[in-house]
Every structure is written in structure tokens, then in C-alpha cells.
Design a protein around this motif. Structure first.
Motif, mmCIF file in Angstrom:
data_model
loop_
_atom_site.group_PDB
_atom_site.id
_atom_site.type_symbol
_atom_site.label_atom_id
_atom_site.label_comp_id
_atom_site.label_asym_id
_atom_site.label_seq_id
_atom_site.Cartn_x
_atom_site.Cartn_y
_atom_site.Cartn_z
ATOM 1 N N VAL A 23 0.870 -1.183 0.000
ATOM 2 C CA VAL A 23 0.000 0.000 0.000
ATOM 3 C C VAL A 23 0.900 1.223 0.000
ATOM 4 N N GLU A 42 0.086 1.727 11.447
ATOM 5 C CA GLU A 42 -1.161 0.995 11.710
ATOM 6 C C GLU A 42 -1.399 -0.085 10.650
ATOM 7 N N LEU A 43 -1.046 0.207 9.409
ATOM 8 C CA LEU A 43 -1.292 -0.741 8.318
ATOM 9 C C LEU A 43 -0.235 -1.840 8.237
ATOM 10 N N ASP A 46 -0.689 -5.755 8.433
ATOM 11 C CA ASP A 46 -1.359 -6.513 7.373
ATOM 12 C C ASP A 46 -0.786 -6.258 5.987
ATOM 13 N N PHE A 47 -0.031 -5.170 5.829
ATOM 14 C CA PHE A 47 0.440 -4.757 4.514
ATOM 15 C C PHE A 47 1.900 -4.307 4.585
ATOM 16 N N ALA A 49 3.533 -1.211 4.020
ATOM 17 C CA ALA A 49 3.127 0.187 3.906
ATOM 18 C C ALA A 49 4.317 1.020 3.436
ATOM 19 N N HIS A 87 -1.679 -1.215 -3.935
ATOM 20 C CA HIS A 87 -2.833 -0.414 -3.566
ATOM 21 C C HIS A 87 -2.343 1.011 -3.307
ATOM 22 N N ALA A 257 -7.350 3.335 9.511
ATOM 23 C CA ALA A 257 -6.676 2.062 9.255
ATOM 24 C C ALA A 257 -7.641 0.879 9.145
ATOM 25 N N PRO A 258 -8.625 0.731 10.054
ATOM 26 C CA PRO A 258 -9.553 -0.404 9.892
ATOM 27 C C PRO A 258 -10.374 -0.317 8.614
ATOM 28 N N THR A 261 -8.026 -1.217 5.758
ATOM 29 C CA THR A 261 -7.679 -2.640 5.817
ATOM 30 C C THR A 261 -8.819 -3.480 5.232
ATOM 31 N N ASP A 262 -10.039 -3.191 5.632
ATOM 32 C CA ASP A 262 -11.192 -3.933 5.094
ATOM 33 C C ASP A 262 -11.297 -3.750 3.587
ATOM 34 N N ARG A 265 -8.381 -5.464 1.596
ATOM 35 C CA ARG A 265 -8.471 -6.921 1.691
ATOM 36 C C ARG A 265 -9.591 -7.501 0.823
#
Length: 266
Positions: A23, A42-43, A46-47, A49, A87, A257-258, A261-262, A265
């Protein structure tokens, strides 16, 4: 900070953290990449960043004359360096740059933008075009402080808050970035969303806004960013609108961030 060389030879500095899908975070006006730093952290769970300083900011170079195409080339070089497709998230005028990059065909997976300040309606468009003319004049005269004040007034900041900023330690760093206000103006073009170019974007796109205007920008209409986001969503075929429960124009990492993330994903 890592470095990548853009097509015109400009060096772009960036920081990479985390692992997973890439991302890339694109900052807005008078930002050297600092504002997206907490979001990158924050990301990172999962990523991968990637937060960078746009040209002319912090350690990134500034080959002139400036053109919007050079900023798109900067993003292309960065995505290639970190391993695209990637992304993309763009905040404020950085969102306009992200949209232009997608329309230019860069290898982007999903695209999310937050509170892009496109001008909607005759009054807003006239105010934007007046600002651009004045901005060019004061920057040509080397009046960096006046350029920053023009920008803050356009953003709905009160004269009292402008005076407070001018007397604070933050003023000097803002002056160092004043010339890049012209770059953000180029990203936003004539003011309204560039409907024909946005219509060429094929990526899933999230157009997000906060739940109200930032109190520090109280001079703006309450629906200023909402109308712009609605217009983006109307132009981009695979766009969705989202209202995030924040009242800050600067990036609120914990709140965004949430949501990102959603979306990334999906």
C-alpha cells in the motif's frame, strides 16, 4: 529512508514497513510525508506500507519545471521499486494525485482517497481559480508566507488561527513547503473533478470523508468534502462512498486504518 530515482532523475525518498500486499500512501498539501507516518504503522500489521515524501518535500528532489506528469512518474518509479501492483491511498490533494495516477494507467490494485478538495459549484470553482492566480503571483515574488496564508484561507481557517500558526514553531516548516502548494494546485487542475479522466479508472475505488468539517476549517461549507466525494463516486464506475466517524481533515490513523484494511483486503 530508502531512495528511488524517478524518470527525470529526481530522487524520491520513502520508508517501507510491514509485510504483505503493498500500500503506497500519498500525502496532501503542506505535508512532507509526516502525516501519513502513523497510518503506515497501523497498516504494517497486514500490509507492506510505503510512505514517501513527494517531490520538493523533505529529502525528495525537485527537478523543475514542475509538471503533474512528473509526480505520476514518481509514483510509477516507486511502485516499480517496491514491487507492483500496489494499492494506493491518497489524502486531500494527494487523493487527486492518486486518482490521476490511476487514470494514467499505473499498476494499481485498489484505490482509496480521503477528502479530496475538488471544487463543486460556481462559487467554489471561482474561489479556487482566484486562489490559483494569487498563489502564482505571490510565489513568483518569493512571498512564501503569503502563499501559506492564501492556502489556509482557502481551506476555511480563521484569521485568528492563521495568526496563531504564524507565531508558532510550525510556521518555519510550512514556509519550506510553500512552493509545493503550486504542485497541489496542479493536481487539482481547474477545480472540479476531471470527470472524463476519472471515468477511465477501472480499479475498485473508495471515496471517503469524515463525518463533518474539521473545526479548524470552519469557513468551509459543511458538505464541501462530501459533495466532492459524491462527484468522484459518480464518475468512477467501481467506486463506493464511505463516511468515517472523524472530524479531522488530517489523517486519523486509528480511525482510517480499519476502514482501509477492510477495503484493501476485499
Amino acid at each position: 529512508m530508502a531512495r528511488v530515482r524517478s524518470r527525470d532523475g529526481t530522487t524520491i525518498v520513502y520508508e517501507r514497513t510491514g509485510s504483505g500486499p503493498v500500500v503506497v500512501l500519498v500525502g496532501g498539501g503542506l505535508d512532507d510525508g509526516t502525516e501519513n507516518g502513523p497510518l503506515a504503522q497501523e497498516l504494517a500489521g497486514d500490509f507492506t506500507a510505503v510512505n514517501y515524501a513527494r517531490r520538493g518535500r523533505a529529502g525528495s528532489g525537485d527537478v523543475r519545471p514542475y509538471a503533474l506528469e512528473r509526480e505520476i512518474e514518481d509514483l510509477a518509479a516507486l511502485i516499480d521499486e517496491v514491487g507492483g501492483p500496489a494499492h494506493l491511498f491518497g489524502a486531500s490533494s494527494g487523493g487527486a494525485l492518486a486518482l490521476e495516477a490511476a487514470a494514467a494507467g499505473l499498476p494499481i490494485g485498489r484505490l482509496a482517497v480521503f477528502e479530496v478538495p475538488y471544487a463543486i459549484g460556481d462559487t467554489a470553482v471561482q474561489a479556487w481559480q482566484d486562489y490559483v492566480r494569487q498563489l502564482r503571483a505571490v510565489l513568483a515574488d518569493g512571498r512564501r508566507g503569503e502563499a501559506v496564508k492564501l492556502f489556509m484561507r482557502l481551506a476555511g481557517v480563521s484569521e485568528e488561527d492563521i495568526a496563531g500558526a504564524e507565531s508558532s514553531p510550525m510556521w518555519s516548516p510550512l514556509l519550506e513547503l510553500a512552493h509545493t502548494l503550486a504542485y497541489d494546485a496542479a493536481c487539482l487542475g481547474d477545480g472540479p473533478p476531471p470527470a472524463a479522466r476519472l471515468a477511465t479508472i477501472t480499479q475498485p475505488t473508495l471515496a471517503a470523508t469524515g463525518s463533518g468539517v474539521d473545526p479548524h476549517m470552519a469557513g468551509l461549507r459543511s458538505d464541501f468534502f462530501g459533495q466532492a466525494a459524491d462527484a468522484i463516486a459518480a464518475c468512477v464506475a467501481r467506486a463506493e462512498r464511505r463516511v468515517v466517524d472523524v472530524r479531522e481533515h488530517t489523517v486519523n490513523a486509528k480511525a482510517l486504518a480499519p476502514v482501509l484494511t477492510d477495503f484493501f483486503r476485499s
